[in-house]
Design an enzyme around this catalytic site. Structure first.
Site, PDB file in Angstrom:
ATOM      1  N   GLU A  45       0.818  -1.224   0.000  1.00 47.13           N
ATOM      2  CA  GLU A  45       0.000   0.000   0.000  1.00 47.13           C
ATOM      3  C   GLU A  45       0.849   1.271   0.000  1.00 47.13           C
ATOM      4  O   GLU A  45       0.377   2.345   0.382  1.00 47.13           O
ATOM      5  CB  GLU A  45      -0.955   0.013   1.208  1.00 47.13           C
ATOM      6  CG  GLU A  45      -1.932  -1.143   1.284  1.00 47.13           C
ATOM      7  CD  GLU A  45      -2.982  -1.158   0.179  1.00 47.13           C
ATOM      8  OE1 GLU A  45      -2.972  -0.249  -0.671  1.00 47.13           O
ATOM      9  OE2 GLU A  45      -3.780  -2.098   0.165  1.00 47.13           O
TER      10      GLU A  45
ATOM     11  N   GLU B  65     -16.991  11.238  23.313  1.00 47.16           N
ATOM     12  CA  GLU B  65     -15.649  11.710  22.939  1.00 47.16           C
ATOM     13  C   GLU B  65     -15.428  11.833  21.423  1.00 47.16           C
ATOM     14  O   GLU B  65     -14.499  12.518  20.988  1.00 47.16           O
ATOM     15  CB  GLU B  65     -14.589  10.742  23.470  1.00 47.16           C
ATOM     16  CG  GLU B  65     -14.476  10.747  24.982  1.00 47.16           C
ATOM     17  CD  GLU B  65     -13.701  11.956  25.494  1.00 47.16           C
ATOM     18  OE1 GLU B  65     -12.478  11.970  25.315  1.00 47.16           O
ATOM     19  OE2 GLU B  65     -14.327  12.873  26.044  1.00 47.16           O
TER      20      GLU B  65
ATOM     21  N   HIS C   8      -7.530  -3.259   9.549  1.00 48.78           N
ATOM     22  CA  HIS C   8      -8.836  -3.832   9.241  1.00 48.78           C
ATOM     23  C   HIS C   8      -9.707  -3.838  10.504  1.00 48.78           C
ATOM     24  O   HIS C   8     -10.213  -4.888  10.906  1.00 48.78           O
ATOM     25  CB  HIS C   8      -8.658  -5.248   8.674  1.00 48.78           C
ATOM     26  CG  HIS C   8      -7.799  -5.305   7.443  1.00 48.78           C
ATOM     27  ND1 HIS C   8      -7.222  -6.469   6.973  1.00 48.78           N
ATOM     28  CD2 HIS C   8      -7.414  -4.325   6.572  1.00 48.78           C
ATOM     29  CE1 HIS C   8      -6.520  -6.203   5.871  1.00 48.78           C
ATOM     30  NE2 HIS C   8      -6.611  -4.915   5.610  1.00 48.78           N
TER      31      HIS C   8
ATOM     32  N   HIS D 242     -13.186  -3.332   3.471  1.00 52.07           N
ATOM     33  CA  HIS D 242     -11.749  -3.574   3.594  1.00 52.07           C
ATOM     34  C   HIS D 242     -11.192  -3.099   4.951  1.00 52.07           C
ATOM     35  O   HIS D 242     -10.695  -3.909   5.727  1.00 52.07           O
ATOM     36  CB  HIS D 242     -11.001  -2.891   2.429  1.00 52.07           C
ATOM     37  CG  HIS D 242      -9.535  -3.169   2.413  1.00 52.07           C
ATOM     38  ND1 HIS D 242      -8.788  -3.322   1.260  1.00 52.07           N
ATOM     39  CD2 HIS D 242      -8.637  -3.315   3.413  1.00 52.07           C
ATOM     40  CE1 HIS D 242      -7.536  -3.577   1.560  1.00 52.07           C
ATOM     41  NE2 HIS D 242      -7.408  -3.567   2.872  1.00 52.07           N
TER      42      HIS D 242
END
Ligand code: 2HA
Ligand code: ZN
Length: 276
Positions: free
Chosen positions: A118, A171, A143, A212
């Site tokens: 990547e 938060e 993931h 993904h």
């Protein structure tokens, strides 16, 4: 001058710690996930001879915008589970060469390993983040299970998705007031997904890859990790809430505006209903 042991470098320790945590959290099965960390030359120099290039690694895209910059990155096909016991096989320190298309390997990625598949998404995202925040140093992909699951059951509209996450924990709005971006489903590892992710990274530090995983960015490892962790927690709560049954009460836009004022943050324009 004698060089210090690279395994004692703070950024190597941070990479080991974060990959171990990500594995333990179940967000990085097998070779899932990748992390890249922009380093200053001054941080590398005490540990490595900057002229001692172990190997030249060609790249499929032009990273001229980052030439001369140093990164520590996880390796392609490598398992986060294994980083701690074999750091030099599973990570590497690289410098982008003058031509922008070659990497100088200075340490690690032993046995002919290469940086994460990547890398286009990481480098393009670094460039995007640096253009809006010169202090950004981390790009992280994983993931995260509940966020990933939500990309099957929640509409993939950025405003709607962001609002749902904001409503799940008080938060969230404070941690990511700019919201979360979403790209279309695309083939991982390609320049195309890199361009799409990087475009979104100009607006938000969180980018969701449907079916993904997720990308996060930050000035520090804690910031990038904490960002994904917070969004993932909200997604986990969403999962429980859906399973428990109909929602009887939630955070209202009025509540969220009060939070925004209390913490001095600006919610993504248009994501909350106008204040009364
Ligand atoms: O490197 O997570 O997206 C494994 C991946 C690819
Ligand atoms: Zn992935």
């Amino acid at each position: 001058m004698k060089k210090l042991d690279i395994l004692s470098a703070p950024y190597v320790e941070e990479m080991i710690e974060v990959t171990s945590n990500l594995y333990r959290l179940g967000w990085d099965e097998r070779n899932g996930g990748n992390v890249s960390y922009l380093l200053d030359e001054k941080e590398v120099e005490p540990f490595l001879d900057l002229n001692d290039v172990q190997r030249k690694i060609p790249m499929i895209f032009d990273a001229s915008g980052l030439k001369g910059r140093y990164f520590i990155v996880t390796g392609s096909g490598k398992y986060f589970k294994n980083v701690q016991k074999a750091p030099s096989e599973n990570m590497g320190i690289i410098r982008i060469a003058e031509d922008g298309k070659t990497l100088d390997l200075l340490w690690g990625l032993e046995n002919d390993a290469v940086p994460t598949s990547e890398l286009p998404s990481h480098f393009m995202s670094h460039l995007s983040r640096l253009s809006v925040n010169p202090k950004n140093r981390i790009i992280m992909h994983n993931h995260a299970s509940h966020l990933l699951a939500m990309t099957f059951t929640h509409e993939l509209d950025e405003r709607a998705f962001t609002r749902t996450l904001w409503q799940m924990c008080t938060e969230c709005l404070v941690v990511f007031p700019e919201g979360i971006s979403i790209i279309p489903w695309l083939v991982p590892g390609t320049n195309e997904i890199g361009i799409a992710t990087a475009e979104k990274m100009k607006e938000t530090r969180l980018v969701l890859w449907p079916q993904h995983g997720v990308y996060g960015a930050g000035e520090t490892m804690d910031e990038a990790f904490g960002l994904i962790e917070t969004a993932e927690k909200a997604a986990q709560v969403f999962t429980y809430v859906k399973a428990q049954g109909p929602i009887l009460q939630t955070l209202t836009d009025e509540n969220l505006w009060k939070l925004a004022h209390a913490f001095g943050i600006t919610p993504h324009p248009g994501y909350l209903e106008d204040e009364k």
